[in-house]
Design an enzyme around this catalytic site. Structure first.
Site, mmCIF file in Angstrom:
data_model
loop_
_atom_site.group_PDB
_atom_site.id
_atom_site.type_symbol
_atom_site.label_atom_id
_atom_site.label_comp_id
_atom_site.label_asym_id
_atom_site.label_seq_id
_atom_site.Cartn_x
_atom_site.Cartn_y
_atom_site.Cartn_z
ATOM 1 N N ASN A 169 0.874 -1.255 -0.062
ATOM 2 C CA ASN A 169 0.102 0.006 -0.015
ATOM 3 C C ASN A 169 0.986 1.235 -0.130
ATOM 4 O O ASN A 169 1.883 1.203 0.845
ATOM 5 C CB ASN A 169 -0.873 -0.159 1.224
ATOM 6 C CG ASN A 169 -1.861 1.218 1.356
ATOM 7 O OD1 ASN A 169 -1.422 2.241 0.954
ATOM 8 N ND2 ASN A 169 -2.901 0.972 1.860
ATOM 9 N N ASP A 199 1.846 8.568 -9.223
ATOM 10 C CA ASP A 199 0.666 8.560 -10.092
ATOM 11 C C ASP A 199 -0.424 7.577 -9.854
ATOM 12 O O ASP A 199 -0.605 6.571 -10.059
ATOM 13 C CB ASP A 199 1.262 8.075 -11.685
ATOM 14 C CG ASP A 199 0.163 7.955 -12.693
ATOM 15 O OD1 ASP A 199 -0.843 8.619 -12.806
ATOM 16 O OD2 ASP A 199 0.260 7.111 -13.594
ATOM 17 N N CYS A 242 -5.057 12.209 -12.053
ATOM 18 C CA CYS A 242 -5.958 11.900 -13.415
ATOM 19 C C CYS A 242 -7.573 12.181 -12.851
ATOM 20 O O CYS A 242 -8.382 11.684 -13.539
ATOM 21 C CB CYS A 242 -6.062 10.426 -13.686
ATOM 22 S SG CYS A 242 -6.109 9.174 -12.681
HETATM 23 N N1 SAH Z 1 1.832 4.881 -13.224
HETATM 24 C C1 SAH Z 1 1.098 3.921 -14.005
HETATM 25 C C2 SAH Z 1 -0.549 3.965 -13.805
HETATM 26 C C3 SAH Z 1 -1.105 3.767 -12.702
HETATM 27 S S1 SAH Z 1 -2.637 3.779 -12.278
HETATM 28 C C4 SAH Z 1 1.289 3.758 -15.406
HETATM 29 O O1 SAH Z 1 1.809 4.724 -15.721
HETATM 30 O O2 SAH Z 1 1.191 2.730 -16.289
HETATM 31 C C5 SAH Z 1 -2.859 3.476 -10.372
HETATM 32 C C6 SAH Z 1 -2.338 2.058 -9.794
HETATM 33 O O3 SAH Z 1 -2.340 2.390 -8.639
HETATM 34 C C7 SAH Z 1 -2.951 0.790 -10.026
HETATM 35 O O4 SAH Z 1 -1.995 0.041 -10.729
HETATM 36 C C8 SAH Z 1 -3.474 0.269 -8.744
HETATM 37 O O5 SAH Z 1 -3.183 -0.949 -8.763
HETATM 38 C C9 SAH Z 1 -2.668 1.044 -7.687
HETATM 39 N N2 SAH Z 1 -2.881 1.403 -6.609
HETATM 40 C C10 SAH Z 1 -4.117 1.881 -6.172
HETATM 41 N N3 SAH Z 1 -4.452 1.936 -4.900
HETATM 42 C C11 SAH Z 1 -3.100 1.592 -4.318
HETATM 43 C C12 SAH Z 1 -2.424 1.750 -2.952
HETATM 44 N N4 SAH Z 1 -3.154 2.119 -1.989
HETATM 45 N N5 SAH Z 1 -1.200 1.423 -3.060
HETATM 46 C C13 SAH Z 1 -0.501 1.159 -3.971
HETATM 47 N N6 SAH Z 1 -0.854 1.017 -5.358
HETATM 48 C C14 SAH Z 1 -2.266 1.255 -5.635
#
Ligand code: SAH
Length: 397
Positions: A280, A301, A341
């Site tokens: 996380n 991101d 986003c």
């Molecule tokens: N940077 C990536 C896109 C990110 S999309 C690219 O350029 O391809 C957002 C991502 O956040 C997803 O892969 C999802 O699995 C992750 N995510 C969502 N909540 C999260 C959390 N609390 N901790 C870590 N990852 C998380």
């Protein structure tokens, strides 16, 4: 254009409120359900003529019987033949991208409203096309057929796969469908962006792909990245793989194990070593910042925190927390590339949050670039909802 004035009598008419008339006159293309004067007897997904309260014709729209966005305007004129309009607009979307898409064979071919094709998204991954239907009108069998025919005629893909968002189909009151191949035997391929290779798999259950909207931001981040880099919310490694071309050590963090498995395959494909951590991001950044870890480059991101306007306050708190922790870990000369986003978080809100995080951590941030979505995700100036991605690159002083 195959539009004939006068053919409008073939389509049912819907009157809209003065407020909605003003919205359309200001260049927007949506009419909300609460602004329909009457839509009795109109079939789901119909092509309709839109009129003002006095019956004056305003344009042609696609009707949804269940979405809060009841009408999506597609022309200011009557539309005699929606199929030929579709073919023209797909061709125009492809032509628009020819001069602007560079250094990639993966890009968005059609971006819904921004390509005047509301409800249709088409992405290209090398020789595979992936499409997504978001509205009742675009889901009609004959419309799907025209879309697929035109994509075949213009782009000759090896295969076409459909990507289904079950939540969207529910909101649009459409029967469930599963994601998967529509045409062709080939379901997986390798695509390239900015010289970096990625796996694509269009089969349900192993669906991969990319955040194509970040493509130009990957190249920007790679340009500024140095030293040891941390890609937080890395998904299948988009930023991490790009930064690995320049950095000594790269770590990618995501909570999704399947995403990290593909990320690892992508790293092998490119012959680079990246450390992937399943965690996380909030907990991990808290621990890292508290234990005095340092990174020279950090990318943030996260997924959209503000899915609706009501989430805005908690979303801003989320962004602030992440950015605070990242800033604590960056030394002078360190690079922060931070993204949002969420459409509901404006660029102004986002920059204000970042400025506050800088003050709170006693850092001076110098902006290198304020960026948005890649140019194959065009923005309609009068339809603010088409602009959603913020990507701010800055350097710590
Ligand atoms: N940077 C990536 C896109 C990110 S999309 C690219 O350029 O391809 C957002 C991502 O956040 C997803 O892969 C999802 O699995 C992750 N995510 C969502 N909540 C999260 C959390 N609390 N901790 C870590 N990852 C998380």
């Amino acid at each position: 254009m195959a539009r004939t004035a006068g053919a409008g009598h073939l389509v049912p008419k819907i009157a809209i409120s003065p407020r909605a008339v003003a919205r359309l006159k200001a260049g927007h293309v949506w009419v909300y359900r609460s602004d329909l004067v009457s839509a009795e007897g109109i079939l789901p997904g119909s092509l309709v003529g839109v009129v003002d309260p006095r019956g004056k014709f305003l344009g042609t729209a696609l009707y949804s019987s269940s979405s809060q966005i009841a009408l999506r305007l597609i022309a200011h004129e009557p539309v005699a033949d929606f199929h030929s309009l579709l073919r023209e607009r797909i061709a125009a979307a492809i032509a628009y991208r020819e001069p602007i898409v560079r250094d990639t064979n993966a890009y968005r071919v059609v971006f819904s409203e921004a390509d005047f094709l509301p409800g249709l998204i088409v992405d290209c991954y090398n020789d595979i096309l992936s499409f997504q239907i978001l509205t009742q009108a675009m889901d009609a069998a004959d419309i799907r057929e025209t879309v697929v025919d035109q994509l075949n005629a213009k782009l000759q893909p090896a295969s076409i796969v459909e990507r289904v968002d079950p939540r969207v189909r529910q909101l649009e009151d459409l029967p469930p469908r599963s994601s998967g191949p529509l045409q062709g035997e080939k379901n997986s391929t390798i695509f390239t962006m900015n010289g970096v290779q990625f796996h694509f798999d269009g089969l349900e259950g192993q669906k991969t792909g990319a955040f194509l909207d970040q493509r130009e931001n990957y190249a920007a981040a790679a340009q500024y990245a140095h030293g040891s880099a941390l890609d937080v919310f890395c998904y299948q490694g988009g930023f991490a793989l790009h930064m690995a071309q320049r950095c000594e050590h790269v770590v990618g963090v995501d909570s999704s194990r399947p995403a990290l498995e593909v990320a690892d395959q992508n790293a092998a494909l490119n012959g680079c070593e990246i450390e992937w951590i399943e965690a996380n991001a909030f907990d991990l950044l808290k621990d890292y910042a508290a234990s005095g870890r340092r990174y020279d480059t950090i990318v943030l991101d996260p997924p959209a925190f503000a899915k609706t306007k009501r989430d805005l306050d908690s979303a801003m708190r989320g962004y602030k927390e992440l950015n605070l922790r990242a800033l604590k870990m960056l030394p002078p000369g360190g690079i922060l590339v931070t993204c949002s986003c969420s459409y509901h978080v404006s660029q102004q809100d986002f920059l204000r949050m970042l400025a506050e995080a800088a003050v709170d951590t006693h850092r001076t941030l110098r902006l290198i670039e304020v960026r948005g979505q890649a140019r194959d995700h065009p923005i309609l100036l009068n339809v603010p909802e088409t602009a959603y991605l913020k990507c701010v690159a800055s350097i710590v002083r």
